[in-house]
Write an enzyme that holds these catalytic residues in place. Structure first.
Site, PDB file in Angstrom:
ATOM      1  N   THR A 263     -12.042  63.308  14.645  1.00 55.70           N
ATOM      2  CA  THR A 263     -12.458  61.913  14.612  1.00 55.70           C
ATOM      3  C   THR A 263     -13.893  61.810  14.122  1.00 55.70           C
ATOM      4  O   THR A 263     -14.696  62.741  14.270  1.00 55.70           O
ATOM      5  CB  THR A 263     -12.399  61.262  16.001  1.00 55.70           C
ATOM      6  OG1 THR A 263     -13.411  61.837  16.832  1.00 55.70           O
ATOM      7  CG2 THR A 263     -11.041  61.431  16.643  1.00 55.70           C
ATOM      8  N   ASP A 264     -14.220  60.655  13.544  1.00 56.20           N
ATOM      9  CA  ASP A 264     -15.622  60.325  13.374  1.00 56.20           C
ATOM     10  C   ASP A 264     -16.219  60.204  14.777  1.00 56.20           C
ATOM     11  O   ASP A 264     -15.501  60.158  15.772  1.00 56.20           O
ATOM     12  CB  ASP A 264     -15.771  59.019  12.587  1.00 56.20           C
ATOM     13  CG  ASP A 264     -17.121  58.891  11.903  1.00 56.20           C
ATOM     14  OD1 ASP A 264     -18.065  59.611  12.297  1.00 56.20           O
ATOM     15  OD2 ASP A 264     -17.237  58.065  10.981  1.00 56.20           O
ATOM     16  N   TRP A 265     -17.531  60.132  14.861  1.00 56.38           N
ATOM     17  CA  TRP A 265     -18.228  60.224  16.153  1.00 56.38           C
ATOM     18  C   TRP A 265     -18.025  58.934  16.950  1.00 56.38           C
ATOM     19  O   TRP A 265     -18.811  58.017  16.938  1.00 56.38           O
ATOM     20  CB  TRP A 265     -19.697  60.516  15.905  1.00 56.38           C
ATOM     21  CG  TRP A 265     -20.043  61.971  15.849  1.00 56.38           C
ATOM     22  CD1 TRP A 265     -21.087  62.571  16.494  1.00 56.38           C
ATOM     23  CD2 TRP A 265     -19.386  63.030  15.146  1.00 56.38           C
ATOM     24  NE1 TRP A 265     -21.106  63.939  16.233  1.00 56.38           N
ATOM     25  CE2 TRP A 265     -20.076  64.234  15.404  1.00 56.38           C
ATOM     26  CE3 TRP A 265     -18.263  63.090  14.330  1.00 56.38           C
ATOM     27  CZ2 TRP A 265     -19.693  65.474  14.883  1.00 56.38           C
ATOM     28  CZ3 TRP A 265     -17.875  64.312  13.797  1.00 56.38           C
ATOM     29  CH2 TRP A 265     -18.578  65.482  14.076  1.00 56.38           C
ATOM     30  N   THR A 266     -16.906  58.909  17.687  1.00 55.12           N
ATOM     31  CA  THR A 266     -16.386  57.693  18.299  1.00 55.12           C
ATOM     32  C   THR A 266     -16.552  57.720  19.811  1.00 55.12           C
ATOM     33  O   THR A 266     -16.436  58.775  20.437  1.00 55.12           O
ATOM     34  CB  THR A 266     -14.878  57.548  17.984  1.00 55.12           C
ATOM     35  OG1 THR A 266     -14.661  57.793  16.596  1.00 55.12           O
ATOM     36  CG2 THR A 266     -14.371  56.173  18.340  1.00 55.12           C
TER      37      THR A 266
END
Length: 770
Positions: A263-266
């Site tokens: 994931t992107d930094w979520t």
């Protein structure tokens, strides 16, 4: 007691069987617990498995995973890197400073149209990652330039998916040739920064597949990246990070991707849904995500088989990493060699937009009058995760000094004091990845000042600067459009120097497209330098002197004005400043307040993005896609197209008919036969760049185009289709400058069926603006 197995390439299944559920869950969650814990008390109370080890992050890398030494499972070390590695310059355990090379930004690299050069840049970046102990570079970024106001367009390559995919594939090949992984991002349709973590992108299946997924498809099929980064946004109502249609059906089943998705930094979402969708690694990582995986497996809500799939893919990547192979980080990359690679790429990435009367290269010039803040403080690259901590950035002042020119001392002192005051004003400013110090407002000079200096110097050079970055989009006034001070500066200097019979050159040290139509007639030459990394000022000086002949071509369109882009009516612009994080464009075309979970951006323009719109509807532009001048001229001849087993091979001979050596990029556009699906007037299907051709020298370029590349997506049949009929192959120096053509026929309909997935809830035409 049976000894625990130690991970190797040949025993992944055995190690997987030996892991506890808690260890499996921990492997799927990043170890950057301190980054985004956000004060959640649940993060502190959950204990990690005693066997887990956190990476000792002395370099301030972008992210890492947990290791399990008792099983031989090492950490994966990740760093940002679209234009060079983003690492801390100091270490708590080592003396000295540790720098990385700042390369040209993605848009400048795409302007080279040179995939071999992109491979060289990637190789150099991979070598630096090796030297610093980084396993995966979180790059390249290849989202489409849907709209010129997107704050991260500088990281991305183009408005065309073929250019984006080919450039990214070359970069991936280069980086991974060094045994360092890549993470192509942001998958998918991440074309704005405003409200990027909550926005719902609503678009047709055809636009999604032909434009926003195509670049990723090319990269995955051609270069096999180790990882793919899933984006923050939703697509047609579903979070990309929780969408099995995107992450499994399309990415893995259709394209054959065999790496991991992270994931992107979520912030924490539905972790179980992410795992089930095929999202293998949750970044930056929260302890509560580990607990959620464990509890939902035990409750039966999350099949452990889904967890095992993700763990297996994680282990398959881990055994490929340098950390697992025992690579020793020397912390001493060959920055001098990489400087040369960066400088070569920068030289080919500049685009000569105007050169009236042979104003460039400079001839018979002794003193240069240098105007514009950015002439004295060049912008190397954008902000946010694309920023690089380089040892230096060469300004245009530096480059011209070293090239032997005298500079107007009064102007040099005046701009120096102006920039010093700006620095003093922000001396206590605490910058962060998303909160960056603004560049100085342009120094205002009077018209009389311009006329006074025009009597002294031999030529005037004005640099216009722009920067942009992560978490916010650009604005129209004083950004896309010039400021009043910049407009007055160009007008006054042009008037003064032209009265004196002298030339004026404008340099654009910018992060993205700006308005040029209203002022481009004034100067004698315009050189688009983009942001060229640490060597920028020297490289621009090389072009001004003729040591470098610009060969860049635009990978996007420069419109006459912002609202000529059809996407502009569904983009979250703000006339008064950077768009706020609590607003987005609605289907009514207004900026409206944020309403949680219902914000969306309607991609109403469908497939008509960039030149696909402008060329199809005859809309005048300031500079067309693919445009770029040279100090020499080229002729095209002997255009042919012949059939092959899986498509066609086009060829054309390019001859340097001018007086200096140069390179030329041939762009192959194809016009499809009428009837059936509505299609753009022409679409880029291949491109190739010549070697450095001496005057009178020729080179024949071959451009293969397979039948699948000619296909359009038919939503009714859920298939890629290449229609029967006559196709016209157009060999161009830009999308508007077609030099020759050749026709060929496809005798029957060709189809490639795919899964019918990711459709919008309502047809797009039912959601058009009221």
């Amino acid at each position: 007691m049976t000894a625990q197995p130690k991970l190797s390439e040949g025993n992944i299944e055995e190690v997987l069987r030996s892991m506890t559920l808690e260890e499996k869950a921990t492997l799927l969650v990043g170890s950057n617990q301190g980054v985004l814990a956000g004060g959640d008390p649940s993060e502190a109370v959950y204990d990690l498995p005693s066997t887990a080890r956190i990476y000792d992050n002395k370099m301030s890398v972008g992210g890492s995973t947990y290791g399990f030494p008792h099983l031989g499972i090492t950490n994966i070390v990740m760093a940002d890197g679209p234009a060079g590695l983003r690492l801390a310059t100091t270490r708590p355990d080592k003396a000295g400073e540790f720098y990385c090379t700042a390369y040209p930004v993605g848009t400048a690299l795409a302007s080279t149209w040179n995939t071999d050069l992109l491979h060289s840049i990637g190789t150099a970046m991979g070598e630096e990652a090796e030297a610093y102990g980084v396993d995966v570079i979180l790059a390249p970024a290849l989202n489409l330039h849907r709209n010129p106001l997107c704050g991260r367009n500088f990281e991305y390559y183009s408005e065309d998916p073929l250019v984006s995919g080919k450039m990214a594939a070359a970069m991936v090949d280069g980086i991974q040739s060094r045994g360092v992984g890549t993470s192509i991002k942001h998958f998918a349709a991440n074309s704005q920064e405003t409200n990027r973590k909550d926005n719902d992108v609503i678009l047709s299946q055809r636009a999604l597949r032909e434009l926003y997924l195509k670049g990723f498809e090319i990269t995955v099929r051609e270069s096999h990246p180790w990882t793919v980064m899933s984006s923050y946004n939703r697509i047609n109502g579903i979070w990309t990070q929780e969408d099995p249609a995107l992450l499994t059906t399309i990415l893995r089943d259709e394209w054959g991707f065999d790496g991991i998705v992270l994931t992107d930094w979520t912030a924490r979402r539905n972790t179980a849904a992410e795992v089930s969708a095929g999202n293998d690694l949750m970044m930056p990582g929260h302890k509560s995500q580990i607990r959620e995986i464990v509890e939902k497996v035990r409750s039966g809500e999350l099949p452990e088989a889904d967890v095992d799939k993700c763990v297996r893919r994680m282990l398959e990547v881990i055994v490929r990493t340098g950390t697992f192979r025992g690579r020793r980080a020397a912390d001493a990359p060959d920055l001098q060699a990489h400087k040369s690679v960066s400088r070569q790429a920068a030289g080919e990435g500049m685009v000569l937009l105007k050169n009236e009367g042979g104003a460039l290269p400079l001839k018979g010039v002794d003193q240069i009058d240098l105007y514009g803040n950015t002439s004295y403080k060049f912008i190397a690259g954008g902000t946010g995760s694309g920023q690089v901590n380089a040892a230096y950035v060469r300004s245009l002042k530096d480059g011209l000094h070293d090239a032997g020119f005298r500079l107007n001392a009064y102007l040099e002192n005046l701009y120096g004091r102006h920039l010093d005051l700006h620095e003093a004003r922000y001396a206590g400013f605490r910058a962060s990845m998303v909160n960056t110090r603004p560049i100085a407002a342009e120094l205002e000079l009077s018209r009389s000042d311009a006329f006074q200096h025009a009597a002294e110097g031999d030529v005037a050079i004005i640099t216009i600067g722009r920067n942009a970055g992560e978490s916010r989009d650009r604005k129209i006034p004083d950004d896309f459009n010039l400021t009043a001070a910049e407009t007055d500066l160009i007008r006054n200097v042009c008037d003064a120097y032209h009265v004196a019979g002298k030339k004026v050159i404008v340099i654009l040290n910018i992060s993205g497209v700006i308005e040029t139509a209203s002022w481009k007639a004034w100067p004698d030459a315009i050189l688009l330098a983009w942001q060229l990394g640490q060597e920028g000022g020297d490289v621009v000086a090389d072009a001004l002197t003729g040591d470098v002949n610009p060969s860049g071509k635009l990978p996007m369109t420069f419109p006459m004005q912002y609202f000529d882009h059809p996407s502009s009516y569904n983009f979250p612009y703000d006339f008064n400043g950077p768009p706020s994080f609590g607003s987005t464009m609605s289907v009514t075309g207004r900026v409206e307040p944020l309403v949680k979970d219902v914000d969306f951006t309607l991609y109403e323009e469908g497939i008509y993005v960039g030149y696909r719109y402008f060329s199809s509807f005859g809309k005048e532009v300031s500079y067309p896609f693919g445009y770029g001048l040279s100090y020499t001229d080229f002729a095209y001849s002997k255009a042919t197209v012949r059939k092959t087993a899986d498509g066609f091979v086009a060829s054309v001979t390019v001859t340097n008919t001018g007086r200096v050596a140069g390179k030329e990029t041939v762009q192959l556009y194809v016009s499809a036969p009428a009837g059936g699906l509505e299609k753009p007037d022409r679409e880029l299907r291949a491109f190739a760049k010549t070697a450095l051709l001496q005057p009178g020298q020729s080179e024949t370029l071959t451009l293969p185009v397979d039948a699948y590349t000619l296909a359009s997506f038919n939503e009714a049949s859920s298939a890629w289709e290449t229609a029967p009929g006559t196709y016209r192959f157009l060999f161009g120096a830009s999308v508007e400058d077609i030099r020759c053509s050749a026709d060929t026929r496809v005798p029957k309909l060709l189809k490639w069926p795919v899964h019918d997935v990711m459709a919008p809830v309502q047809p797009i035409h039912e959601l058009t603006r009221r």
